[in-house]
Each structure stands twice: as structure tokens, then as C-alpha cells.
Design a protein around this motif. Sequence first.
Motif, PDB file in Angstrom:
ATOM      1  N   GLU A 126       0.804  -1.229   0.000  1.00  0.00           N
ATOM      2  CA  GLU A 126       0.000   0.000   0.000  1.00  0.00           C
ATOM      3  C   GLU A 126       0.830   1.268   0.000  1.00  0.00           C
ATOM      4  N   SER A 127       2.131   1.134  -0.034  1.00  0.00           N
ATOM      5  CA  SER A 127       2.951   2.330   0.113  1.00  0.00           C
ATOM      6  C   SER A 127       4.267   2.149  -0.627  1.00  0.00           C
ATOM      7  N   SER A 184       0.305  -1.630   7.488  1.00  0.00           N
ATOM      8  CA  SER A 184       0.654  -0.759   6.377  1.00  0.00           C
ATOM      9  C   SER A 184       0.586   0.654   6.931  1.00  0.00           C
ATOM     10  N   GLN A 234      -1.626   2.846   6.199  1.00  0.00           N
ATOM     11  CA  GLN A 234      -3.023   3.072   6.544  1.00  0.00           C
ATOM     12  C   GLN A 234      -3.332   2.427   7.886  1.00  0.00           C
TER      13      GLN A 234
END
Length: 175
Positions: free
Chosen positions: A77-78, A104, A106
Motif C-alpha cells: 500500500e505504500s 501498512s 493506513q
Amino acid sequence: MRLGKTIDKQLQTQHHGLSKRERFEKRVEKMESGCWHWTGSLNKTGYGQFNLNGDRPILTHRASWLIYKGEIPVNSESAYQTLYVLHSCDNPKCVNPEHLFLGSQQGNMDDKMAKGRHAYGNALGEKHGNAKLTPDLVREIRASAETESQLSKRLGIARSSIYAVRRGQTWKHVT
Ligand SMILES: [Zn+2]
């Protein structure tokens, strides 16, 4: 699984007659609260560091994860290459593997929301052009022996942001 075998082999590697886990545990004091207090060497910002693989020191909560739990998976996610190692006990200096979990970026934000610290984070850094930075990442940047350009490449964060973090121009509240 080949990957798992590699990790087992790495963990069994002896160093001065001690395994990595034994070297790590020699520097841990287990507190009544359940948290594990690091008594070993600290980086210049006061965070525990441990030279797990004999190349460069890494932050102790990440070392703890690698020793007791295994690999830190890739973060899909990153731009940050691996997942974050986060504290369920809210004690950033704790190295008890049972108080650590992976998230993550988030996940890190959700965790903050759940703890009611979201407004605090936003007011003090996360919405001031440093959207990719998190407190744990700031600590890692300050602890790392890598150059700004190496960190920039590895973490996907602008060099200017890394300079500012290291000079204490931003994220002053993170210690
Ligand atoms: Zn803890």
C-alpha cells in the motif's frame, strides 16, 4: 518453503558463540508491565538499536520482529518497502514481540484513530507536506546509518523531507 529455511539458517548463525536471539535477550529487561525494556545501545535520538546482521544497526522493535516472528513482508500500500512494525502497547521503546504487530501506513493511521491521537498527528506533521512519513518511520530515518539519498530511494520519500527530519526541522515532537 525456501524463504523460511533461509531465515532459520540466519537465526542459527552464531556470533561470538551466541545466537542473534541470545545476543538480543542479553540486552532486554522484562518489566512487570509486560513490556521489554531495551538496555543495549541507543542511537543519537535515544532509541534502541541492535546490529542484527552485522552490517548496520536497526531499530530494536524491527530487530525483535525479525528474531521472534520472521520476515517483515512487503508493503503493497505504500512506497515504503516493508510493512511497519507497530506497538500495541503504545510504548515505542518496547521490544516484546507479543506487543508488536505489522501494519501498512493506513494501518498505522487506523491505529492512531483508534487511540484518539489522530488530531495530534495531523497538527504536528502528517499533513504538512510529509504525508508519507509516520512517527515510526521518522524514528527509523533518524536511527539509520544510510545516506539521505539511500533512504530516499529505499523509502520513497523526498530527500528534502529526510534532511528536514534528520536536522529536526520537522517532526520535532517525535523522539
Ligand atoms: Zn510493550
